[in-house]
Design a protein around this motif. Structure first.
Motif, short mmCIF file in Angstrom:
data_model
loop_
_atom_site.label_atom_id
_atom_site.label_comp_id
_atom_site.label_asym_id
_atom_site.label_seq_id
_atom_site.Cartn_x
_atom_site.Cartn_y
_atom_site.Cartn_z
N LYS A 11 26.65 58.16 -20.17
CA LYS A 11 25.64 58.70 -19.25
C LYS A 11 25.16 57.67 -18.23
CE LYS A 11 21.50 57.84 -22.09
NZ LYS A 11 20.36 58.48 -22.78
N CYS A 15 26.95 60.51 -12.37
CA CYS A 15 26.12 60.98 -11.25
C CYS A 15 25.40 62.24 -11.71
CB CYS A 15 26.99 61.26 -10.03
SG CYS A 15 26.12 62.12 -8.69
N SER A 16 24.07 62.29 -11.54
CA SER A 16 23.31 63.45 -12.02
C SER A 16 23.55 64.70 -11.19
CB SER A 16 21.81 63.11 -12.01
OG SER A 16 21.37 62.80 -10.70
N LYS A 19 27.74 65.33 -12.29
CA LYS A 19 27.94 65.16 -13.74
C LYS A 19 29.25 64.46 -14.07
CE LYS A 19 24.22 67.63 -13.99
NZ LYS A 19 22.93 66.92 -14.07
N HIS A 32 17.44 55.17 -8.11
CA HIS A 32 18.37 56.10 -8.74
C HIS A 32 19.68 56.12 -7.97
CE1 HIS A 32 14.38 57.68 -10.13
NE2 HIS A 32 15.03 57.57 -11.28
N PHE A 34 23.64 57.79 -7.08
CA PHE A 34 24.40 59.03 -6.96
C PHE A 34 25.70 58.71 -6.23
CE2 PHE A 34 19.86 59.76 -6.49
CZ PHE A 34 19.59 60.71 -7.44
N HIS A 53 16.53 63.13 -8.17
CA HIS A 53 16.17 62.87 -9.57
C HIS A 53 14.65 62.86 -9.79
CE1 HIS A 53 16.97 61.36 -13.66
NE2 HIS A 53 15.91 60.58 -13.47
N GLN A 96 23.11 68.30 -23.10
CA GLN A 96 22.84 68.14 -21.67
C GLN A 96 22.41 69.47 -21.07
OE1 GLN A 96 26.03 66.31 -19.54
NE2 GLN A 96 24.98 66.38 -17.58
N GLN A 99 18.84 70.06 -21.98
CA GLN A 99 17.94 69.21 -21.19
C GLN A 99 17.80 69.74 -19.76
OE1 GLN A 99 19.23 65.16 -20.88
NE2 GLN A 99 17.35 64.47 -19.89
N GLU A 100 18.93 70.16 -19.17
CA GLU A 100 18.88 70.70 -17.82
C GLU A 100 18.00 71.94 -17.75
OE1 GLU A 100 22.90 71.44 -16.84
OE2 GLU A 100 23.36 69.33 -16.35
N GLN A 103 14.35 71.00 -17.98
CA GLN A 103 13.88 70.49 -16.70
C GLN A 103 13.70 71.62 -15.70
OE1 GLN A 103 16.86 67.60 -15.63
NE2 GLN A 103 16.01 65.99 -16.96
#
Length: 438
Positions: A11, A15-16, A19, A32, A34, A53, A96, A99-100, A103
């Motif tokens: 992780k 890249c958030s 992914k 952060h 990317f 983020h 994941q 968690q997404e 959020q």
């Protein structure tokens, strides 16, 4: 080193946004990282300058450079990352996804709270507007009633005075009337002479000082004039108050001001767009421009580069002393080639000034508008969610026209500077600098 990197958790290299392991990673001022293509696409898609983020907003778009250290480490990890059992990969993906979604729940709740606060502000503002109008009408009505009552009292006093005068004259007439005397035989001629003398004496004694009451009248509707004057005053006060409230509303709308610039690739070849993309004017010759599928090819129109698919936004355009122009918003998917009718059904919500000085809302059929003041600056307010496009005289705040509709496509600001009319309409349309950003 490769074996050490392989021991790190994957992780750290993801890249958030996509992914996946970083490709050409960049780091924002807030720390952060990317993929450069992912972040560029995100900012272009959302037309914003904030970190995806942590949501930190940047005053200006950061000048980002590739983080070569992170890029090298990510590439080494890509080459040497350990193979994961299928079951473990599934567990990680599920975690994941959870968690997404958590959020997303928090963001939805936060957005709902912001929306609720906005609605409450709107309700409070509308209450102020209507309370002000109601108070004005009540005050005006009390003034009108007082004026009518005063007029009635004056008429009552006048009538009482006239009645007293009439009673006094009746008393005088009664005193002056001779008492009846015994009849004296006489011939017809003598009797007539006596009668004339008697009438003459009475007339000379009473009518000399008497008022000509045939000219004295009483108004049956004395308050009509008062009411008309009062209503005229009320309408004038209401107009002033409405204008004041319009200015107040426009001031409130200005906080949604968006930075709007013109899209040269959509401009008709006869239009000249300034280098800063803030002005457009009609020319007397066609420009040498590439044939773009988004370019207008028949009517001298141009769109803004920006488009809006939610929320509220506001911009102002200086029209100055121009004698012809059209402003508003249009659907992204409108027909730009050949002949078409400008109306809401075809994706146009626009206002026009015609060469004769007539303002038109381009509905079907068109709606003529009577404006007391010729605007030199026009404000356009789009409330996408509510389906509202309103246009204002930006100097006075006076509302010009509002379109109400249901929007499903993204909308672009629309501009047409109008024909040259022998040079009388050569001035450009100018998009004013933004007050703030949204």
């Amino acid at each position: 080193m490769a074996s050490t990197i392989s021991l790190l958790h994957e992780k750290l290299f993801l890249c958030s946004l996509c992914k996946d392991i970083f490709t050409n990673p960049v780091t924002t001022p807030c720390g952060h990282s990317f993929c450069l293509p992912c972040l560029s696409n995100f900012w272009a898609r959302h037309q914003s300058r904030y970190c995806p983020h942590c949501r930190r907003v940047f005053a200006e778009r950061p000048d980002l450079s590739i983080n070569h250290i992170l890029a090298d480490i990510s590439e080494n990890y890509r080459k040497n990352r350990p193979e994961k059992p299928l079951e473990e990969e599934k567990v990680v993906d599920v975690e994941q996804m959870i968690q997404e979604r958590q959020q997303k729940i928090e963001r939805l709740k936060y957005s709902l709270q912001l929306q609720k606060n906005s609605y409450l502000r709107e309700v409070r503002e509308s209450q102020k507007v209507f309370s002000a109008l109601v108070n004005l009408m009540e005050k005006s009505h009390k003034g009108l009633v007082s004026a009518i009552e005063e007029k009635q009292r004056e008429e009552e006093k006048r009538v009482e005075t006239l009645v007293e005068e009439l009673k006094e004259e009746i008393k005088v007439l009664k005193k002056e009337t001779p008492e009846a005397e015994p009849q004296i035989p006489a011939n017809d001629d003598q009797s007539e002479d006596v009668k004339q003398v008697t009438v003459s004496i009475v007339s000379n004694m009473s009518l000399a000082d008497m008022k000509d009451w045939s000219k004295v009248t009483i108004e049956t509707d004395p308050c009509v004039g008062v009411t008309r004057r009062a209503l005229s005053d009320v309408m004038e006060m209401v107009k002033v108050e409405v204008n004041r409230l319009s200015k107040s509303e426009l001031k409130r709308i200005e906080k949604y001001t968006a930075d709007v610039s013109l899209s040269a690739k959509t401009a008709h070849p006869s239009l000249s767009v300034s280098d800063d993309r803030k002005q457009v004017r009609q020319t007397d010759k066609l420009q040498e421009v590439p044939d773009h599928p988004k370019r207008f090819d028949r009517v001298a129109n141009v769109l803004a580069k920006e488009s809006f698919g939610s929320g509220r936004c506001y911009w102002e355009v200086e029209v100055g002393e121009k004698i012809e122009w059209t402003l508003g918003v249009v659907r992204q998917s409108i027909n730009r080639k050949g002949k078409f009718t400008v109306c809401p059904a075809n994706g146009f919500w626009t206002l026009s000034l015609k060469p004769g000085g007539q303002y038109m809302a381009n509905t079907s059929p068109v709606t003529s508008l009577a404006l007391e003041q010729r605007p030199k600056m026009v404000g356009v307010f789009l409330d996408y969610t509510e389906g509202r496009v309103s246009l204002f005289c930006a100097e006075s705040g006076v509302h010009i026209h509002t379109f109400m509709d249901s929007f499903t496509d993204r909308l672009h600001p629309f501009f047409c500077p109008g024909r040259l009319h022998g040079g009388k309409n050569a001035a450009p349309l100018k998009i004013c600098s933004s007050f703030c950003s949204i």
